[in-house]
Write a protein that holds these residues in place. Structure first.
Motif, PDB file in Angstrom:
ATOM      1  N   ARG A 229       0.923  -1.187   0.066  1.00 33.28           N
ATOM      2  CA  ARG A 229      -0.014   0.063  -0.120  1.00 33.28           C
ATOM      3  C   ARG A 229       0.721   1.155   0.032  1.00 33.28           C
ATOM      4  O   ARG A 229       0.179   2.396  -0.400  1.00 33.28           O
ATOM      5  N   TYR A 230       2.174   1.194   0.470  1.00 36.00           N
ATOM      6  CA  TYR A 230       3.007   2.356   0.703  1.00 36.00           C
ATOM      7  C   TYR A 230       3.967   2.756  -0.352  1.00 36.00           C
ATOM      8  O   TYR A 230       4.756   1.739  -0.751  1.00 36.00           O
ATOM      9  N   ASP A 231       3.865   3.723  -0.643  1.00 31.19           N
ATOM     10  CA  ASP A 231       4.688   4.505  -1.943  1.00 31.19           C
ATOM     11  C   ASP A 231       5.793   5.550  -1.193  1.00 31.19           C
ATOM     12  O   ASP A 231       5.225   6.500  -0.706  1.00 31.19           O
ATOM     13  N   PRO A 232       7.000   5.052  -1.187  1.00 31.88           N
ATOM     14  CA  PRO A 232       8.099   5.967  -0.465  1.00 31.88           C
ATOM     15  C   PRO A 232       8.136   7.261  -0.954  1.00 31.88           C
ATOM     16  O   PRO A 232       8.301   8.124  -0.334  1.00 31.88           O
ATOM     17  N   GLN A 233       7.929   7.320  -2.343  1.00 28.39           N
ATOM     18  CA  GLN A 233       8.108   8.976  -2.912  1.00 28.39           C
ATOM     19  C   GLN A 233       6.696   9.705  -2.460  1.00 28.39           C
ATOM     20  O   GLN A 233       7.097  10.932  -2.332  1.00 28.39           O
ATOM     21  N   LEU A 244      16.661  13.958   5.262  1.00 28.48           N
ATOM     22  CA  LEU A 244      18.069  13.430   4.722  1.00 28.48           C
ATOM     23  C   LEU A 244      17.850  12.207   4.323  1.00 28.48           C
ATOM     24  O   LEU A 244      17.443  11.143   4.861  1.00 28.48           O
ATOM     25  N   ILE A 245      18.324  11.859   3.079  1.00 26.57           N
ATOM     26  CA  ILE A 245      18.245  10.539   2.537  1.00 26.57           C
ATOM     27  C   ILE A 245      19.973  10.262   2.221  1.00 26.57           C
ATOM     28  O   ILE A 245      20.706  10.863   1.579  1.00 26.57           O
ATOM     29  N   LEU A 262      13.943   9.218  -4.298  1.00 26.55           N
ATOM     30  CA  LEU A 262      13.480  10.166  -3.264  1.00 26.55           C
ATOM     31  C   LEU A 262      13.547  11.460  -3.359  1.00 26.55           C
ATOM     32  O   LEU A 262      12.870  12.427  -3.060  1.00 26.55           O
ATOM     33  N   LYS A 263      14.713  11.904  -3.736  1.00 21.80           N
ATOM     34  CA  LYS A 263      15.163  12.929  -3.972  1.00 21.80           C
ATOM     35  C   LYS A 263      14.293  14.063  -4.882  1.00 21.80           C
ATOM     36  O   LYS A 263      13.895  15.183  -4.750  1.00 21.80           O
ATOM     37  N   HIS A 264      14.062  13.165  -6.007  1.00 19.58           N
ATOM     38  CA  HIS A 264      13.212  13.590  -7.136  1.00 19.58           C
ATOM     39  C   HIS A 264      11.696  14.002  -6.288  1.00 19.58           C
ATOM     40  O   HIS A 264      11.026  15.124  -6.900  1.00 19.58           O
ATOM     41  N   ALA A 265      11.304  13.067  -5.643  1.00 23.61           N
ATOM     42  CA  ALA A 265       9.984  13.335  -5.135  1.00 23.61           C
ATOM     43  C   ALA A 265       9.696  14.388  -4.242  1.00 23.61           C
ATOM     44  O   ALA A 265       8.625  14.954  -4.034  1.00 23.61           O
TER      45      ALA A 265
END
Length: 319
Positions: A229-233, A244-245, A262-265
């Protein structure tokens, strides 16, 4: 002269380790007690923001070790100690069903991803009630990064979030990519994709081929449904706190592309790529799985240079 140097170094290391304090802590949940360790710097005046470390997938304990293959690397233990040596307290814990928290485990058919999220939220509440601390920073490693994302949502007790080798795609996409990377026949890849499509819609699959039972056995399907169910972006973009990634460039489980997703999101998030760091936060300059496994199972190796300092700087800014 050499012996004197080694003696001095040993005494110095011993005194440094002795400067750290550890407290055994526990969290009561509806299905049992979860146990952890709170590690504190000796300088009580430095207490402010405390870090919550969340371990990754599988039977992984609070130190970052796993019973699967009996792999011991002490990655999270060294991370907690490194933060404490930089004046930052932290709490790490054995996941439900693992090590000291084994009694809190559930039958596989009853376990859901939300149980891990609730546990993380419980620890955030536990730390927030401790008057020694002014806030919590969540540091999730691997699957723990996704658990941490959910635990941070709409939670004013959390001051910051760190994705440490966290995936940048939903779990079903990762599974399909891993299956394809193993040179699996296209027909089997399609079967995996079809099963995942049903699970994403919340429908369990009864006619799973025997050769996919390990991956999609009936007892694990409810957990997969909850996990998919979960989209990290989408989740990281929704967090209104500093982020911080951190990603190692020789990680063979989670790629640099995941960190970049993730950064792009969320362009507000900081991105740190550490050269030579693999998935267990140690240096491995080879992407060869056999060379990687040597590092996975070597607790004598230190954490990759720059990791603890980068996390410490990020946390200090929030204090």
């Amino acid at each position: 002269m050499k012996r004197i140097f080694f003696l001095f170094f040993s005494l110095f290391a011993l005194s440094l380790h002795a400067a750290l304090q550890e407290e055994a802590v526990s969290l009561n949940t509806p299905t049992g007690t979860i146990y952890g360790r709170l590690i504190l710097p000796d300088d009580k005046a430095s207490f402010s923001v405390v870090a919550l470390l969340i371990a990754g997938s599988g039977p992984t304990d609070m130190d970052g070790n796993t019973t699967m293959g009996n792999i011991k690397n002490n990655s999270l233990k060294y991370l907690a100690e490194g933060l404490a040596e930089n004046g930052i307290p932290s709490l790490r814990f054995d996941k439900r069903g693992v090590a000291s928290s084994a009694a809190a485990g559930l039958q596989e058919s009853e376990l859901r991803f939300e149980h891990y999220i609730a546990d993380a939220k419980g620890w955030i509440d536990f730390l927030s009630a401790d008057k020694r601390f002014t806030g919590v920073v969540v540091i999730g490693h691997s699957e723990g990064a996704l658990i941490g994302l959910m635990a941070c949502r709409n939670n004013p007790k959390v001051k910051g979030y760190v994705s440490l080798a966290g995936a940048g795609r939903p779990a079903d996409e990762i599974i399909e990519a891993q299956v394809a990377a193993q040179m699996t026949p296209e027909a089997v890849q399609k079967q995996v994709a079809d099963i995942n499509a049903s699970l994403k819609e919340g429908r369990e699959v009864t006619d799973v081929p025997i050769y996919l039972q390990t991956l999609f056995r009936p007892s694990v399907q409810p957990y997969l449904i909850s996990w998919y169910r979960y989209d990290p972006q989408k989740l990281i973009a929704s967090l209104e706190i500093p982020k911080l990634i951190v990603q190692g460039q020789t990680d063979i489980q989670v790629s640099v592309q995941d960190a970049q997703r993730l950064k792009h999101a969320d362009s507000r998030a900081e991105l740190l790529l550490i050269d030579g760091m693999n998935h267990v936060l140690k240096v491995c300059n080879s992407m060869n799985p056999q060379e990687q496994m040597k590092v996975y199972a070597d607790p004598s190796l230190p954490l990759a240079e720059g990791l603890v300092d980068a996390l410490s700087r990020f946390i200090r800014k929030l204090s």
